[in-house]
Enzyme design. Structure first.
Site, short mmCIF file in Angstrom:
data_model
loop_
_atom_site.label_atom_id
_atom_site.label_comp_id
_atom_site.label_asym_id
_atom_site.label_seq_id
_atom_site.Cartn_x
_atom_site.Cartn_y
_atom_site.Cartn_z
N HIS A 168 0.77 -1.04 -0.03
CA HIS A 168 -0.03 -0.07 0.06
C HIS A 168 0.94 1.05 -0.14
O HIS A 168 2.02 1.19 0.46
CB HIS A 168 -0.79 0.07 1.27
CG HIS A 168 -1.85 1.20 1.23
ND1 HIS A 168 -1.72 2.48 1.57
CD2 HIS A 168 -3.37 1.19 0.72
CE1 HIS A 168 -2.80 3.00 1.52
NE2 HIS A 168 -3.74 2.23 1.07
N ASP A 222 -7.95 -5.37 0.40
CA ASP A 222 -8.89 -6.13 -0.76
C ASP A 222 -8.33 -7.61 -0.63
O ASP A 222 -9.15 -8.45 -1.16
CB ASP A 222 -8.06 -5.54 -2.09
CG ASP A 222 -8.55 -4.06 -2.16
OD1 ASP A 222 -9.90 -3.84 -1.82
OD2 ASP A 222 -7.86 -2.97 -2.44
#
Length: 380
Positions: free
Chosen positions: A265, A318
């Site tokens: 991320h 996710d």
């Protein structure tokens, strides 16, 4: 002009906000002062939506009133269903959502539409939050040649969302898992879609326009879509030999420099996303719901181990959410639109905050092109 160029505005603070923050030192996602993970474990999605929009957690009676307001606002004009039928077949589900929300703005009272006061923004924002799942699911159903499923006033927000997707009323476990996922997606400081919405709001454009811009942003594969890509990758591994071949397949992908979605991320860098850390423990509770559940869970675990060993990076939200949605029987094409619908509560809070203390967002560019060119005389 400050001529320091930061590609992608990485780590550049662009707004001051009281809505949410990513505390990478304490590894927490802060929602108006509360730890998101604590909220997700303690209260339902709509309570966190209330916190974002009204700036405080609801009392029991306020929570009831808010849930009733959402139920009351869920229904969309009947003529919108006719429009859904007329949309071109084969449209992406995010395009259907974007188009549907733009159409919804056309039904708004013109004076209210252009009123950017806090009260007006909250009124419009709650309306969009309530109606977006109805628009998204039923536009998708029409596009797939399926019958409409209109919201049931006896069901909660999350129950209705699932009921419209699946056509049957969900059981308590499914609803609980789905609601938990919605809460984990509800807000996340200043990702591209939130920044997009705030940039649009800074022009004093309306709440609908800002949120529609957010849909377009989240459609991009570098922002949304990772939850879908994760599951498609796991299904690919399943079809090519399953857990016995999982490590070999992922190592080959890494050797080709393929991107393994659902890991890393921009902000967390190489740390574990707190939402993924919470949700991965819920995946085993769902494996019994699908004939390939156990095998997919083994693949899920192997891929995580390989990525930690080879790249030193860990799952973002996710990664578990994609598999959880799949095990809950949700069509893959709807994963990113569901993500966006859950994020609307956060976007409403951000747009309202931007309008309340606004300055037009207008950065500069460092020009890197030709200079001092002149138009030459053209031959007659």
């Amino acid at each position: 002009m400050n001529e320091q160029f930061v590609p992608g505005l990485e780590n550049v603070p662009a707004v001051k906000t009281k809505v949410s923050a990513l505390d990478v030192v304490k590894e927490k996602i802060i929602i108006r002062g509360y730890d998101l993970i604590e909220l997700a474990q303690a209260v339902p999605y709509l309570d966190v939506a209330h916190l974002l929009i009204y700036e405080h957690l609801p009392t029991a009676s306020q929570a009831q009133d808010f849930a009733a307001l959402i139920q009351q606002q869920m229904h969309i004009p009947d003529s919108m269903y006719d429009i859904f039928q007329a949309l071109p077949k084969g449209m992406d589900a995010m395009d259907l959502l974007r188009t549907g929300l733009s159409i919804l703005a056309g039904y708004e009272d013109h004076q209210l539409l252009n009123d950017n006061s806090k009260a007006a923004n909250i009124q419009k924002g709650v309306k969009i939050l309530a109606k977006a799942p109805v628009i998204m699911v039923n536009a998708y159903r029409a596009n797939q040649g399926l019958p409409f499923v209109k919201p049931d006033s006896s069901l909660s927000f999350s129950e209705n969302f699932l009921y419209m997707i699946q056509g049957t009323k969900p059981d308590a476990e499914t609803t609980k898992m789905f609601d938990l996922i919605l809460t984990c997606y509800i807000d996340h400081e200043l990702p591209n879609s939130t920044f997009t919405a705030r940039v649009i709001a800074s022009t004093l454009s309306d709440m609908y326009g800002a949120i529609v811009g957010g849909v377009a942003s989240l459609k991009g594969p570098l922002h949304g879509g990772a939850n879908e890509a994760c599951v498609r990758m796991m299904l690919e591994v399943l079809q090519q030999g399953g857990s016995a071949k999982a490590e070999e397949i992922i190592m080959a992908k890494l050797a080709r420099k393929d991107k393994i979605m659902g890991f890393g991320h921009r902000v967390y860098m190489k740390k574990y996303d707190p939402r993924a850390l919470l949700l991965k423990d819920y995946v085993p509770k769902l494996v019994h719901r699908h004939k390939d559940g156990e095998e997919l869970y083994k693949i899920f675990q192997i891929i995580e181990k390989v990525m930690a060993r080879e790249k030193g990076i860990y799952p973002n939200a996710d990664y578990p959410i994609g598999l959880m949605f799949y095990l809950l029987g949700i069509p893959i094409d709807l994963y990113t639109p569901i993500f966006f619908c859950s994020r609307i509560a956060g976007l409403v809070a951000h747009v309202t905050e931007q309008h309340a203390d606004n300055r037009l967002i207008r950065p500069r560019a460092l020009y890197d092109g030709a200079m001092d060119l002149h138009v030459s005389a053209q031959p007659s």
